[in-house]
Design an enzyme around this catalytic site. Sequence first.
Site, short mmCIF file in Angstrom:
data_model
loop_
_atom_site.label_atom_id
_atom_site.label_comp_id
_atom_site.label_asym_id
_atom_site.label_seq_id
_atom_site.Cartn_x
_atom_site.Cartn_y
_atom_site.Cartn_z
NE ARG A 1 9.60 4.28 -26.85
CZ ARG A 1 9.68 5.36 -27.62
NH1 ARG A 1 10.50 5.38 -28.66
NH2 ARG A 1 8.94 6.42 -27.38
NE ARG B 1 15.83 1.89 -41.26
CZ ARG B 1 14.91 1.16 -40.62
NH1 ARG B 1 15.24 0.04 -40.02
NH2 ARG B 1 13.65 1.55 -40.61
CD GLU C 1 17.40 -3.65 -45.65
OE1 GLU C 1 18.40 -3.82 -44.93
OE2 GLU C 1 16.23 -3.58 -45.20
CG HIS D 1 14.89 -5.15 -42.35
ND1 HIS D 1 15.20 -3.96 -42.95
CD2 HIS D 1 14.36 -4.81 -41.16
CE1 HIS D 1 14.85 -2.96 -42.17
NE2 HIS D 1 14.34 -3.46 -41.06
C1 8YV Z 1 10.25 -3.02 -40.94
C2 8YV Z 1 11.71 -1.49 -39.49
O1 8YV Z 1 11.17 -2.87 -41.94
O2 8YV Z 1 10.44 -0.56 -37.75
C3 8YV Z 1 11.30 -0.37 -38.60
O3 8YV Z 1 11.87 0.71 -38.72
O4 8YV Z 1 12.72 -1.44 -40.09
C4 8YV Z 1 10.85 -2.72 -39.60
O5 8YV Z 1 10.07 -2.93 -38.54
C5 8YV Z 1 9.03 -2.38 -41.48
O6 8YV Z 1 8.96 -1.01 -41.26
C6 8YV Z 1 7.78 -3.11 -41.19
O7 8YV Z 1 6.67 -2.58 -41.84
#
Ligand code: 8YV
Length: 305
Positions: A146, A223, A252, A270
Amino acid sequence: MTKPDILQISPYAEWDQTPLDAAYHVHHLSAAPDLSEIRAIATTGGAGVSDAIIQACPKLELIAVNGVGYDAINLGLCKARGVSVTNTPGVLDGDCADLALAMALGLSRAVPAADAHARSGAWEAANFPLQRRFFGAKAGILGLGRIGSEIARRLEGFDMQIAYSARSEKPVAYTYIPDPVALAAHVDFLFVVTLANAETRHIVNAEVLRALGPNGMLINISRAANIDEDALLTALETNQIAGAALDVFEGEPAINPRFKPLANVLLQPHQGSATEATRRAMGQLQRDNLAAHFSGQPLLTAVTL
Ligand code: 8YV
């Protein structure tokens, strides 16, 4: 009706916390709660949930992730325990793609360094050095899901020649190059967008970086585990690649100090989904999944276990 007991792993914005508190009896991990009645866990993509916490919740039914990535959760354990997992795909694609483009443009035109040049007055002594053209170049997308597709759609507007790798060929006009080394050798800009799992760990390794070469730039908004960070640092330190724009790091929010003196990197804390509009939509989707579960409806965005 008694509110279901849920465990919240990390802090949320008020717009998420208020509706969560209204619908559930929320226990916060930071308050060392009694986990015996916990039926669902609300967490984020980055924080995930440890195996120890999953094991310590005997009545756990669902883990609802506020994020698209679920690599910080042991899916095998969830499956074995009969625990469902949901994430928030779809609602963050545009923002992640926007940031990938911003990072690629920022890196290729050295926007942060040029800003510093103007700001510091260095411009009065010397013009800023010429930079690398972005439009019309060859772009590779490692993982045309996506978010990768949204990046590709934006790259079309920059007249880029687009190639991609994915588990299988897709009905798109871009060139399919499944092997990451061959993809890297073919492109000027390599976007890493694949989800992270045991198969993709260090998919960008020293060989891929060598193939990308001294004119190639790497952009990672997925990631950290998808890249061999040590090999990347060596490649950057020895100019084996032209540069890297990174939104994610091993360990991180602490980042390897070797990144800090490098002029050929652009670093982000991030930020992929970090706009208010998207974070609100992610929170809503997380709560919609929780509500579906507790009202016996099908989950909206369940992760396949
Ligand atoms: C944020 C993310 O770190 O969607 C993900 O997998 O890495 C990011 O959007 C986080 O989960 C926001 O709450």
